[in-house]
Design a protein around this motif. Sequence first.
Motif, PDB file in Angstrom:
ATOM      1  N   ALA A   1      74.465  62.132  12.121  1.00 51.14           N
ATOM      2  CA  ALA A   1      75.750  62.271  12.821  1.00 51.14           C
ATOM      3  C   ALA A   1      76.617  61.030  12.645  1.00 51.14           C
ATOM      4  O   ALA A   1      77.727  60.968  13.192  1.00 51.14           O
ATOM      5  N   GLY A   2      76.093  60.040  11.913  1.00 50.08           N
ATOM      6  CA  GLY A   2      76.861  58.830  11.640  1.00 50.08           C
ATOM      7  C   GLY A   2      76.595  57.675  12.575  1.00 50.08           C
ATOM      8  O   GLY A   2      77.251  56.631  12.483  1.00 50.08           O
ATOM      9  N   ASN A   3      75.631  57.825  13.466  1.00 49.70           N
ATOM     10  CA  ASN A   3      75.300  56.735  14.392  1.00 49.70           C
ATOM     11  C   ASN A   3      74.383  55.719  13.710  1.00 49.70           C
ATOM     12  O   ASN A   3      73.313  56.079  13.213  1.00 49.70           O
ATOM     13  N   ILE A   4      74.814  54.473  13.692  1.00 46.27           N
ATOM     14  CA  ILE A   4      73.995  53.365  13.208  1.00 46.27           C
ATOM     15  C   ILE A   4      73.933  52.359  14.350  1.00 46.27           C
ATOM     16  O   ILE A   4      74.935  51.705  14.672  1.00 46.27           O
ATOM     17  N   LYS A   5      72.779  52.264  15.015  1.00 44.52           N
ATOM     18  CA  LYS A   5      72.684  51.528  16.262  1.00 44.52           C
ATOM     19  C   LYS A   5      71.477  50.598  16.278  1.00 44.52           C
ATOM     20  O   LYS A   5      70.505  50.794  15.537  1.00 44.52           O
ATOM     21  N   ARG A   6      71.523  49.606  17.155  1.00 45.14           N
ATOM     22  CA  ARG A   6      70.378  48.779  17.506  1.00 45.14           C
ATOM     23  C   ARG A   6      70.030  49.057  18.965  1.00 45.14           C
ATOM     24  O   ARG A   6      70.922  49.132  19.824  1.00 45.14           O
ATOM     25  N   LEU A   7      68.744  49.217  19.236  1.00 47.62           N
ATOM     26  CA  LEU A   7      68.277  49.511  20.593  1.00 47.62           C
ATOM     27  C   LEU A   7      67.302  48.416  21.006  1.00 47.62           C
ATOM     28  O   LEU A   7      66.141  48.439  20.612  1.00 47.62           O
ATOM     29  N   PRO A   8      67.764  47.434  21.792  1.00 47.29           N
ATOM     30  CA  PRO A   8      66.899  46.325  22.185  1.00 47.29           C
ATOM     31  C   PRO A   8      66.022  46.661  23.383  1.00 47.29           C
ATOM     32  O   PRO A   8      66.186  47.704  24.030  1.00 47.29           O
ATOM     33  N   ALA A   9      65.090  45.786  23.681  1.00 43.63           N
ATOM     34  CA  ALA A   9      64.170  45.983  24.801  1.00 43.63           C
ATOM     35  C   ALA A   9      64.943  46.176  26.102  1.00 43.63           C
ATOM     36  O   ALA A   9      65.930  45.492  26.373  1.00 43.63           O
ATOM     37  N   GLY A  10      64.494  47.157  26.886  1.00 40.52           N
ATOM     38  CA  GLY A  10      65.106  47.432  28.177  1.00 40.52           C
ATOM     39  C   GLY A  10      66.149  48.521  28.157  1.00 40.52           C
ATOM     40  O   GLY A  10      66.577  49.002  29.211  1.00 40.52           O
ATOM     41  N   GLU A  11      66.595  48.950  26.966  1.00 43.45           N
ATOM     42  CA  GLU A  11      67.623  49.975  26.887  1.00 43.45           C
ATOM     43  C   GLU A  11      67.015  51.361  26.672  1.00 43.45           C
ATOM     44  O   GLU A  11      65.938  51.500  26.098  1.00 43.45           O
ATOM     45  N   PHE A  12      67.756  52.360  27.145  1.00 44.29           N
ATOM     46  CA  PHE A  12      67.362  53.757  26.971  1.00 44.29           C
ATOM     47  C   PHE A  12      68.286  54.429  25.959  1.00 44.29           C
ATOM     48  O   PHE A  12      69.500  54.204  25.956  1.00 44.29           O
ATOM     49  N   GLN A  13      67.703  55.254  25.110  1.00 48.52           N
ATOM     50  CA  GLN A  13      68.453  56.048  24.153  1.00 48.52           C
ATOM     51  C   GLN A  13      68.098  57.515  24.364  1.00 48.52           C
ATOM     52  O   GLN A  13      66.926  57.848  24.543  1.00 48.52           O
ATOM     53  N   LEU A  14      69.108  58.389  24.349  1.00 50.14           N
ATOM     54  CA  LEU A  14      68.892  59.834  24.453  1.00 50.14           C
ATOM     55  C   LEU A  14      69.603  60.511  23.290  1.00 50.14           C
ATOM     56  O   LEU A  14      70.830  60.452  23.182  1.00 50.14           O
ATOM     57  N   MET A  15      68.830  61.132  22.427  1.00 53.65           N
ATOM     58  CA  MET A  15      69.384  61.873  21.296  1.00 53.65           C
ATOM     59  C   MET A  15      69.121  63.357  21.519  1.00 53.65           C
ATOM     60  O   MET A  15      67.968  63.782  21.609  1.00 53.65           O
ATOM     61  N   SER A  16      70.198  64.144  21.630  1.00 53.95           N
ATOM     62  CA  SER A  16      70.083  65.588  21.738  1.00 53.95           C
ATOM     63  C   SER A  16      70.119  66.163  20.336  1.00 53.95           C
ATOM     64  O   SER A  16      71.148  66.062  19.643  1.00 53.95           O
ATOM     65  N   ALA A  17      69.013  66.773  19.900  1.00 49.78           N
ATOM     66  CA  ALA A  17      68.930  67.251  18.524  1.00 49.78           C
ATOM     67  C   ALA A  17      69.805  68.468  18.283  1.00 49.78           C
ATOM     68  O   ALA A  17      70.301  68.679  17.177  1.00 49.78           O
ATOM     69  N   GLY A  18      69.995  69.315  19.319  1.00 50.62           N
ATOM     70  CA  GLY A  18      70.855  70.476  19.185  1.00 50.62           C
ATOM     71  C   GLY A  18      70.438  71.370  18.021  1.00 50.62           C
ATOM     72  O   GLY A  18      69.262  71.620  17.789  1.00 50.62           O
ATOM     73  N   LYS A  19      71.425  71.804  17.249  1.00 47.32           N
ATOM     74  CA  LYS A  19      71.162  72.737  16.153  1.00 47.32           C
ATOM     75  C   LYS A  19      70.504  72.058  14.955  1.00 47.32           C
ATOM     76  O   LYS A  19      70.097  72.744  14.005  1.00 47.32           O
ATOM     77  N   GLY A  20      70.350  70.725  15.034  1.00 52.04           N
ATOM     78  CA  GLY A  20      69.631  70.028  13.978  1.00 52.04           C
ATOM     79  C   GLY A  20      70.221  68.671  13.663  1.00 52.04           C
ATOM     80  O   GLY A  20      71.443  68.527  13.564  1.00 52.04           O
ATOM     81  N   ILE A  21      69.356  67.655  13.531  1.00 52.61           N
ATOM     82  CA  ILE A  21      69.785  66.309  13.195  1.00 52.61           C
ATOM     83  C   ILE A  21      68.658  65.601  12.456  1.00 52.61           C
ATOM     84  O   ILE A  21      67.476  65.881  12.680  1.00 52.61           O
ATOM     85  N   TYR A  22      69.034  64.691  11.568  1.00 52.66           N
ATOM     86  CA  TYR A  22      68.071  63.849  10.869  1.00 52.66           C
ATOM     87  C   TYR A  22      68.298  62.412  11.308  1.00 52.66           C
ATOM     88  O   TYR A  22      69.439  61.974  11.505  1.00 52.66           O
ATOM     89  N   HIS A  23      67.184  61.682  11.476  1.00 52.24           N
ATOM     90  CA  HIS A  23      67.336  60.266  11.856  1.00 52.24           C
ATOM     91  C   HIS A  23      66.146  59.463  11.353  1.00 52.24           C
ATOM     92  O   HIS A  23      65.109  60.004  10.969  1.00 52.24           O
ATOM     93  N   SER A  24      66.327  58.151  11.367  1.00 48.25           N
ATOM     94  CA  SER A  24      65.245  57.218  11.059  1.00 48.25           C
ATOM     95  C   SER A  24      65.206  56.169  12.160  1.00 48.25           C
ATOM     96  O   SER A  24      66.228  55.863  12.782  1.00 48.25           O
ATOM     97  N   GLU A  25      64.004  55.641  12.409  1.00 47.52           N
ATOM     98  CA  GLU A  25      63.805  54.589  13.412  1.00 47.52           C
ATOM     99  C   GLU A  25      62.905  53.523  12.804  1.00 47.52           C
ATOM    100  O   GLU A  25      61.760  53.806  12.441  1.00 47.52           O
TER     101      GLU A  25
END
Length: 231
Positions: free
Chosen positions: A79-103
């Motif tokens: 979906a074009g999101n390029i993010k950093r998620l540091p300690a203590g933060e919450f991330q919520l990704m709704s996959a919906g009809k379909g999404i690809y990601h890497s972590e």
Amino acid sequence: MLEIRRAADRGRASFGWLDSRHTFSFGHYYDPKHMGYSALRVINDDTVRAGAGFDTHGHQDMEIISYVLEGEIAHKDSAGNIKRLPAGEFQLMSAGKGIYHSEFNASQQDTLKFLQIWIQPDQLGGEPGYQQKDFGQREGLTPVITPDGENGTLSIKQDARLSQLILAAGESLVLTQQAGRRFYLHQIKGQLTVEGEILSPGDGLKVAHQSELIVSNQGDVSVTALVFDLP
């Protein structure tokens, strides 16, 4: 009804770059007694080697929560999101009809530790979504995820709520459970006493048919846990 899931009894997957403990059946770990709880399907306690991570892969119709315990996640999705998620933060990704990601572990030196949590949605399809926020370290019960995103919380496609529980030494709290609802507690830091039972890091607790639940910190260090309020 209270049912404890001890950390040592969880499933395990080890691939060199990843060491993961599975609260519920996942991947090659299968236990028909632990297939999830209500809409809560996955809690994986992941430790990722420096510079390593999960290559691009797909999801559909799942609410995926990441909570970083140590280190930082480098996230990238279709979906074009390029993010950093540091300690203590919450991330919520709704996959919906379909999404690809890497972590990936964003560090080339330090270990990454995070919780990967899946909740089954009550709405299928739709556009994928991405949310991320740090809710701080306030003592007591802090709402993090709600169905409507009320009061600055992240919004989930399910009648479910997630709160962060932090108790200082000697503090107690009463959790109120509505009729027909279920709680799941996942212990992160310190030892939490619940109705005389002690939860240590990695332990989980199913709670049903209990109008009130007294949780307390009888130790000398601060306690952190996650509290799921489920249909």
